[in-house]
Each structure stands twice: as structure tokens, then as C-alpha cells.
Write a protein that holds these residues in place. Structure first.
Motif, mmCIF file in Angstrom:
data_model
loop_
_atom_site.group_PDB
_atom_site.id
_atom_site.type_symbol
_atom_site.label_atom_id
_atom_site.label_comp_id
_atom_site.label_asym_id
_atom_site.label_seq_id
_atom_site.Cartn_x
_atom_site.Cartn_y
_atom_site.Cartn_z
ATOM 1 N N PHE A 9 0.871 -1.189 0.095
ATOM 2 C CA PHE A 9 0.015 0.078 -0.002
ATOM 3 C C PHE A 9 0.950 1.468 0.015
ATOM 4 O O PHE A 9 1.615 1.427 0.990
ATOM 5 N N GLY A 10 0.470 2.124 -1.217
ATOM 6 C CA GLY A 10 1.345 3.335 -0.889
ATOM 7 C C GLY A 10 0.989 4.022 -2.377
ATOM 8 O O GLY A 10 0.315 3.267 -3.244
ATOM 9 N N GLY A 11 1.245 5.129 -2.516
ATOM 10 C CA GLY A 11 0.870 6.039 -3.643
ATOM 11 C C GLY A 11 -0.382 6.305 -3.860
ATOM 12 O O GLY A 11 -1.068 6.609 -2.923
ATOM 13 N N ALA A 12 -0.933 6.530 -4.981
ATOM 14 C CA ALA A 12 -2.266 6.944 -5.377
ATOM 15 C C ALA A 12 -3.163 5.619 -5.159
ATOM 16 O O ALA A 12 -3.258 4.832 -5.919
ATOM 17 N N LEU A 13 -4.152 5.739 -4.138
ATOM 18 C CA LEU A 13 -5.062 4.757 -4.060
ATOM 19 C C LEU A 13 -6.599 5.347 -4.498
ATOM 20 O O LEU A 13 -6.955 6.371 -4.083
ATOM 21 N N CYS A 14 -7.438 4.286 -5.121
ATOM 22 C CA CYS A 14 -8.560 5.095 -5.581
ATOM 23 C C CYS A 14 -9.912 4.386 -4.825
ATOM 24 O O CYS A 14 -9.944 3.078 -4.662
ATOM 25 N N PRO A 15 -10.707 5.284 -3.968
ATOM 26 C CA PRO A 15 -11.961 4.863 -3.388
ATOM 27 C C PRO A 15 -13.065 4.583 -4.426
ATOM 28 O O PRO A 15 -13.741 5.493 -4.811
ATOM 29 N N THR A 16 -13.088 3.533 -4.874
ATOM 30 C CA THR A 16 -13.827 3.290 -6.060
ATOM 31 C C THR A 16 -15.313 3.489 -5.838
ATOM 32 O O THR A 16 -15.893 3.195 -5.013
ATOM 33 N N ILE A 17 -15.962 4.005 -6.917
ATOM 34 C CA ILE A 17 -17.413 4.354 -7.050
ATOM 35 C C ILE A 17 -18.107 2.920 -7.367
ATOM 36 O O ILE A 17 -17.355 2.102 -7.852
ATOM 37 N N THR A 18 -19.296 2.815 -7.114
ATOM 38 C CA THR A 18 -20.124 1.700 -7.179
ATOM 39 C C THR A 18 -21.132 1.896 -8.537
ATOM 40 O O THR A 18 -22.020 2.882 -8.436
ATOM 41 N N PRO A 19 -20.750 1.507 -9.660
ATOM 42 C CA PRO A 19 -21.740 1.766 -10.575
ATOM 43 C C PRO A 19 -23.010 1.002 -10.693
ATOM 44 O O PRO A 19 -23.006 -0.125 -10.019
ATOM 45 N N PHE A 20 -23.971 1.838 -10.931
ATOM 46 C CA PHE A 20 -25.505 1.115 -10.974
ATOM 47 C C PHE A 20 -25.918 1.079 -12.640
ATOM 48 O O PHE A 20 -25.624 1.990 -13.018
ATOM 49 N N ALA A 21 -26.928 0.164 -12.595
ATOM 50 C CA ALA A 21 -27.539 0.175 -13.856
ATOM 51 C C ALA A 21 -28.936 -0.581 -13.724
ATOM 52 O O ALA A 21 -28.980 -1.787 -13.147
ATOM 53 N N ASP A 22 -30.056 0.103 -13.977
ATOM 54 C CA ASP A 22 -31.135 -0.323 -13.709
ATOM 55 C C ASP A 22 -31.519 -0.597 -12.321
ATOM 56 O O ASP A 22 -32.084 -1.724 -11.739
ATOM 57 N N ASP A 23 -30.965 0.258 -11.432
ATOM 58 C CA ASP A 23 -30.899 0.165 -10.049
ATOM 59 C C ASP A 23 -30.371 -0.894 -9.365
ATOM 60 O O ASP A 23 -30.572 -1.426 -8.269
ATOM 61 N N GLU A 43 -2.453 2.484 -7.580
ATOM 62 C CA GLU A 43 -1.607 1.403 -6.973
ATOM 63 C C GLU A 43 -2.260 0.956 -5.997
ATOM 64 O O GLU A 43 -1.949 -0.061 -5.079
ATOM 65 N N GLY A 44 -3.678 1.175 -5.676
ATOM 66 C CA GLY A 44 -4.380 0.345 -4.834
ATOM 67 C C GLY A 44 -5.999 0.801 -4.887
ATOM 68 O O GLY A 44 -6.357 1.767 -5.399
ATOM 69 N N LEU A 45 -6.785 -0.284 -4.534
ATOM 70 C CA LEU A 45 -8.559 0.129 -4.639
ATOM 71 C C LEU A 45 -9.022 0.015 -3.101
ATOM 72 O O LEU A 45 -8.434 -0.894 -2.546
ATOM 73 N N VAL A 46 -9.834 1.020 -3.079
ATOM 74 C CA VAL A 46 -10.701 0.986 -1.960
ATOM 75 C C VAL A 46 -12.067 0.982 -2.085
ATOM 76 O O VAL A 46 -12.799 1.990 -2.228
ATOM 77 N N PRO A 47 -12.446 -0.433 -2.264
ATOM 78 C CA PRO A 47 -14.178 -0.486 -2.761
ATOM 79 C C PRO A 47 -14.833 -0.204 -1.479
ATOM 80 O O PRO A 47 -14.537 -0.355 -0.210
ATOM 81 N N CYS A 48 -16.244 0.272 -1.414
ATOM 82 C CA CYS A 48 -17.060 0.340 -0.552
ATOM 83 C C CYS A 48 -16.718 1.287 0.691
ATOM 84 O O CYS A 48 -17.125 1.055 1.717
ATOM 85 N N GLY A 49 -15.882 2.491 0.116
ATOM 86 C CA GLY A 49 -16.135 3.550 1.132
ATOM 87 C C GLY A 49 -17.205 4.580 0.857
ATOM 88 O O GLY A 49 -18.128 4.321 0.522
ATOM 89 N N THR A 50 -16.830 5.867 1.331
ATOM 90 C CA THR A 50 -17.726 6.793 1.251
ATOM 91 C C THR A 50 -18.306 7.107 -0.440
ATOM 92 O O THR A 50 -19.398 6.999 -0.839
ATOM 93 N N THR A 51 -17.237 7.249 -1.294
ATOM 94 C CA THR A 51 -17.559 7.531 -2.693
ATOM 95 C C THR A 51 -18.110 6.169 -3.283
ATOM 96 O O THR A 51 -18.764 6.228 -4.429
ATOM 97 N N GLY A 52 -18.046 5.164 -2.721
ATOM 98 C CA GLY A 52 -18.451 3.835 -3.193
ATOM 99 C C GLY A 52 -20.062 3.716 -2.613
ATOM 100 O O GLY A 52 -20.734 2.606 -2.965
ATOM 101 N N GLU A 53 -20.494 4.939 -1.975
ATOM 102 C CA GLU A 53 -22.006 4.775 -1.560
ATOM 103 C C GLU A 53 -22.202 3.238 -0.755
ATOM 104 O O GLU A 53 -23.346 2.773 -0.639
ATOM 105 N N PHE A 54 -21.419 2.903 0.136
ATOM 106 C CA PHE A 54 -21.471 1.717 0.684
ATOM 107 C C PHE A 54 -22.652 1.547 1.610
ATOM 108 O O PHE A 54 -23.369 0.652 2.003
#
Length: 304
Positions: A9-23, A43-54
């Protein structure tokens, strides 16, 4: 439970969005997004954070996002799974699932409904989670959602726990960030979560950054990190200025709506759908985001 912090873990990490289609969660859209940000130098993924609308996902959807992210990443970059919960048991359960899915670390918040009546309660919560955690834990300081920051004294104390290995700071207070860096061991990894503070955080001892707009312009964040690492402060500050201008849209309209609008503008994803209570950006706001994206990408080209 003792765990070991991931070295990668280091560098630029992305708090990934959660894409929706047909809800519904779009796993195809999530795969497209992950390829986009990895190709852009993330350099790293951060799913299901704030930006991911968890908080707007069902349990099944949450697990789908974590599993899909790990599967698509396929070891190319590490995954720090968002595992926030309002109880110790719920948080520990989320961490256990993330570990089973193959995530490398967990991101935990303070409870965001029943907030502590004394700071000792926050320390007790973090310690109880860490004692049972199946993954290394990164604290997530986001006082706008939890009601209060994690006190620096608390961070300093829990940083001595084998399973508490770092902190993402989305409070936007650089004095707080510096205080955390100074109070914690050298191997305790601290990340600014405010896109507008990335360059200054890296210069102040951050291990990297976890920034929402890296969904949209990953190449800008990767290049900013690289510029700081090679000592090219002029380029880093130029890129930071462009990112900060785009970040103002996030402040005005929210992280997930702005990031999704940006991804639609760039043609990465076909939709910018968010779930209530969030709303999509209107035409004028999207136009402003498009202009800011063009400016950032121009700065990236100039740095090449």
C-alpha cells in the motif's frame, strides 16, 4: 488477533465508485472502472467507502462489490476493503468477509449513529474490532459522517495495536493530519483523503493518498505522486492546483455524484446514477466538471 500490514500500500489509491444500472450494481461497469484506474496508474483500490456509497448497498450488493473488486484486481494492485459498521460485531463480520474474499486490508470508521459519549468509547470500539479483525485495519477519520474526529491521542494509543496499521484522514484539517504523523510510529501509514491536500500530505510524510477523483483522472494522481517522489515540486503543485479546482465540485455536489458525472463525461461509464438521498449533477454542474477535467488532463500532458 495479530495481522501483518501489507507492504504494497502506497502511492495513489482509488476509493472506487459503485456503478449502477437499472438500480442494480453493475459488475460490468465496476470491471470497466477498475481497468480504467489501474491503466491510469492507480496503486490500490478501496471499494465500499464513502465514494462507493456503501451505506446505500444491501448486504448482498456490498459483498458483490468486494468480491468483484478483488477478482478483477487479480493481484495487480492491493485491495483495502471498506468495512464500516455501527457495531463491533457488524464491523468484525464485514472484515471477516473481506478477508475471505481475498482483500488485503480493511478500512474502519467510528460508529456513525450512536456516537461516543466519551473519547474512551472510541478507543474501546477500535480496540475491540482490532482484537478480532481478520485483516490489518486502517482507521478512517471522517468527522462529517461520524460526528467527531478520532482524537489524535486515541490514534496514538491504538497505533500500538498489531492490527491497526494506518489512517485515512478525510477531515480536511491539515494540522490534524500533521499531528497524526508526528504522534504515530514511522511504519504507521497515513493518507490524506481530501484530494486538495494530496501534494502537501505527501510532502508532510503521507504514505500516499486515497482520493475520490482518482476514479475520474487517475493519471493526474499517479503523476502527482511520481512528481513528488522525483522531487519535481513545480509539477506536483501545478497538478495539485488542477485537481483542487475539480475537487471544488465534490465539495459542492458530493463525492459520488461528482465522480460519476466525471466518469460519464470521460466516456468511461454510460451512466452517472446515484442512489437516494444523493442526486445526480445538473447540466450546469456537469459542464463545470467537464471544464475542470479538461484543465487537469492538460496539466498531465504538460508534465509528460
Amino acid at each position: 488477533m495479530t495481522t501483518t500490514a501489507p507492504d504494497r500500500f502506497g502511492g495513489a489509491l482509488c476509493p472506487t465508485i459503485t456503478p449502477f444500472a437499472d438500480d442494480e450494481v453493475s459488475t460490468a461497469g465496476l470491471e470497466t472502472l477498475i481497468e480504467h484506474v489501474i491503466e491510469g496508474g492507480i496503486e490500490g483500490l478501496v471499494p465500499c467507502g464513502t465514494t462507493g456509497e456503501f451505506a446505500s448497498l444491501s448486504t448482498t450488493e456490498y459483498r458483490t462489490v468486494i468480491e468483484t473488486t478483488v477478482d478483477v484486481a487479480d493481484g495487480r494492485v492491493p485491495v483495502m476493503a471498506g468495512t464500516a459498521g455501527t457495531s463491533v460485531a457488524g464491523t468484525v463480520e464485514n472484515i471477516a468477509f473481506a478477508a475471505e474474499a481475498g482483500a488485503d486490508a480493511a478500512l474502519i470508521t467510528l460508529p456513525y449513529f450512536h456516537t461516543a459519549n466519551d473519547e474512551a468509547g472510541n478507543e474501546a470500539f477500535i480496540t475491540a474490532v482490532a482484537d478480532e479483525a481478520a485483516l490489518p485495519c486502517y482507521l478512517y477519520n471522517i468527522p462529517s459522517c461520524t460526528g467527531a474526529p478520532i482524537a489524535p491521542e486515541t490514534v496514538s494509543t491504538v497505533a500500538g495495536h498489531d492490527s491497526v496499521v494506518g489512517l485515512k484522514d478525510s477531515g480536511g484539517d491539515f494540522t490534524y493530519f500533521q499531528d497524526i504523523v508526528e504522534r504515530t510510529p514511522a511504519d504507521f501509514q497515513v493518507y490524506p483523503g481530501s484530494d486538495s491536500l494530496l501534494a502537501w500530505g505527501l510532502l508532510g510524510g503521507a504514505a500516499g493518498g486515497v482520493c475520490a477523483l482518482s476514479n475520474v483522472v487517475p493519471e493526474a494522481f499517479a503523476e502527482l505522486v511520481a512528481a513528488v517522489e522525483r522531487g519535481d515540486i513545480e509539477t506536483a503543485t501545478d497538478l495539485q492546483a488542477g485537481i483542487t479546482a475539480l475537487f471544488q465540485a465534490c465539495v459542492a455536489h458530493g463525492f459520488a455524484p461528482t465522480a460519476k458525472a466525471g466518469l460519464a463525461v470521460r466516456g468511461v461509464l454510460p451512466e452517472a446514477t446515484v442512489r437516494p438521498p444523493l442526486v445526480e449533477l445538473d447540466g450546469d454542474a456537469r459542464d463545470a466538471v467537464e471544464t475542470a477535467i479538461d484543465d487537469v488532463l492538460t496539466a498531465v500532458e504538460a508534465s509528460a
